[in-house]
Design a protein around this motif. Structure first.
Motif, PDB file in Angstrom:
ATOM      1  N   CYS A 242       0.853  -1.301  -0.005  1.00 20.86           N
ATOM      2  CA  CYS A 242       0.100  -0.111   0.034  1.00 20.86           C
ATOM      3  C   CYS A 242       0.788   1.293   0.004  1.00 20.86           C
ATOM      4  O   CYS A 242       0.524   2.088  -0.728  1.00 20.86           O
ATOM      5  CB  CYS A 242      -0.960  -0.030   1.451  1.00 20.86           C
TER       6      CYS A 242
ATOM      7  N   SER B 112       2.263   1.813  -3.458  1.00 18.76           N
ATOM      8  CA  SER B 112       1.187   2.349  -4.498  1.00 18.76           C
ATOM      9  C   SER B 112       0.600   3.679  -3.940  1.00 18.76           C
ATOM     10  O   SER B 112       0.335   4.475  -4.763  1.00 18.76           O
ATOM     11  CB  SER B 112       0.221   1.260  -4.361  1.00 18.76           C
ATOM     12  N   TYR B 113       0.395   4.076  -2.802  1.00 15.50           N
ATOM     13  CA  TYR B 113      -0.277   5.239  -2.567  1.00 15.50           C
ATOM     14  C   TYR B 113       0.434   6.403  -1.829  1.00 15.50           C
ATOM     15  O   TYR B 113       0.112   7.526  -1.423  1.00 15.50           O
ATOM     16  CB  TYR B 113      -1.207   4.856  -1.397  1.00 15.50           C
TER      17      TYR B 113
ATOM     18  N   MET C 133      -6.546   6.591   1.953  1.00 18.05           N
ATOM     19  CA  MET C 133      -6.414   6.808   0.456  1.00 18.05           C
ATOM     20  C   MET C 133      -6.712   5.505  -0.301  1.00 18.05           C
ATOM     21  O   MET C 133      -6.851   5.666  -1.498  1.00 18.05           O
ATOM     22  CB  MET C 133      -5.317   7.532   0.253  1.00 18.05           C
ATOM     23  N   VAL C 134      -6.516   4.508   0.221  1.00 14.48           N
ATOM     24  CA  VAL C 134      -6.672   3.304  -0.307  1.00 14.48           C
ATOM     25  C   VAL C 134      -8.122   3.005  -0.875  1.00 14.48           C
ATOM     26  O   VAL C 134      -9.146   3.038  -0.223  1.00 14.48           O
ATOM     27  CB  VAL C 134      -6.195   1.877   0.415  1.00 14.48           C
TER      28      VAL C 134
END
Length: 280
Positions: free
Chosen positions: A106, A109-110, A237-238
């Motif tokens: 995560c 990615s974020y 935010m995911v």
């Protein structure tokens, strides 16, 4: 790793960088190279002795396991760890390995692009705290329902964990239940095979319990909690789809269920396989 190198700090540990070779308080020496050197030396020894790849993997995995909290669980279940220095009100940080991996995915990615020196702590002590007292009662419940069975088929019946609030009270208890009886046995003399067997058994149990306690007591009385606000904000935010694919929110773990159905069964299965391997 930060949970294991900041034992003397109390209160909330914020998400900020650690300086190399220094602990969080800025005073204590922190030489991680010693641990790395130990690992490298063991690996070189295995290679020098022409150990198989399987043996190397097994040995290195065992070294890692010996540095985890599972030592208390396995030996309590086997009946060899009867006393332990612990503050039952201590909140500990426990994060399943798959959650750590998912959290790393995560973050990759974020994490906002171009943001440097951004530290994420993956911990449970703030978002989903569990006290040692709760963990120990769940462990007692597990072994009461599913007792450990020894190599000869003997069933181990565990008693309620016997925790001592300080190291002083722990040593006093160990003297009463082990050291003094051992000294009395030596004074009387070990004249029979049975006497020597009992003495050796008690001596091994005494030495092991003291050794484990002296390693783990800083963790069992720790007053440190690890802030994970940045990690929680990131998880906000995911996307819903990614939350399902790579769940990493520690808030949703039911600790009693996790220990009863996942952690302890896995630990004891590994222990049973190790015992079987040792007998081959």
């Amino acid at each position: 790793i930060s949970a294991y190198v900041n034992l003397m700090k109390q209160g909330i540990m914020m998400e900020k960088p650690l300086q190399q070779w220094r602990s969080y308080d800025g005073r204590s020496d922190l030489d991680i190279s010693e641990e790395m050197a130990f690992k490298d030396e063991k690996l070189k020894e295995l290679v020098y002795n022409n150990a198989s790849e399987r043996t190397i993997r097994h040995t290195m995995k065992k070294i890692g396991a010996q540095r985890a909290i599972d030592t208390w669980i396995t030996n309590y279940g086997k009946g060899t760890l009867k006393f332990f220095p612990t503050d039952v009100a201590t909140v500990i940080d426990i994060v399943p390995a798959d959650i750590v991996v998912n959290a790393m995915l995560c973050i990759i990615s974020y994490h906002p692009q171009g943001t440097a020196d951004f530290i994420y702590q993956i911990g449970s002590s703030m978002s989903n705290p569990i006290k040692l007292g709760q963990m120990s009662q769940t462990t007692y419940k597990y072994f009461s329902q599913i007792p450990f069975v020894g190599a000869k088929g003997d069933v181990v019946k565990v008693k309620q964990p016997n925790f001592l609030a300080t190291m002083a009270s722990f040593y006093e208890t160990m003297d009463k239940h082990y050291k003094m009886p051992l000294q009395d046995m030596l004074r009387r003399g070990l004249s029979t095979t049975e006497d020597r067997h009992i003495y050796n058994h008690l001596k091994r149990e005494y030495d092991f319990t003291v050794a484990v306690a002296e390693v783990y007591w800083p963790f069992t009385i720790s007053k440190t909690r690890f802030d994970d606000l940045k990690m929680q904000n990131l998880m906000g935010m995911v996307t819903e789809r990614d939350r399902e694919l790579i769940p990493c929110n520690i808030k949703f773990i039911n600790w009693d269920k996790y220990f009863m159905e996942t952690h302890i069964p896995g630990v004891m299965d590994y222990e049973s396989r190790e015992l079987t391997r040792a007998r081959l």
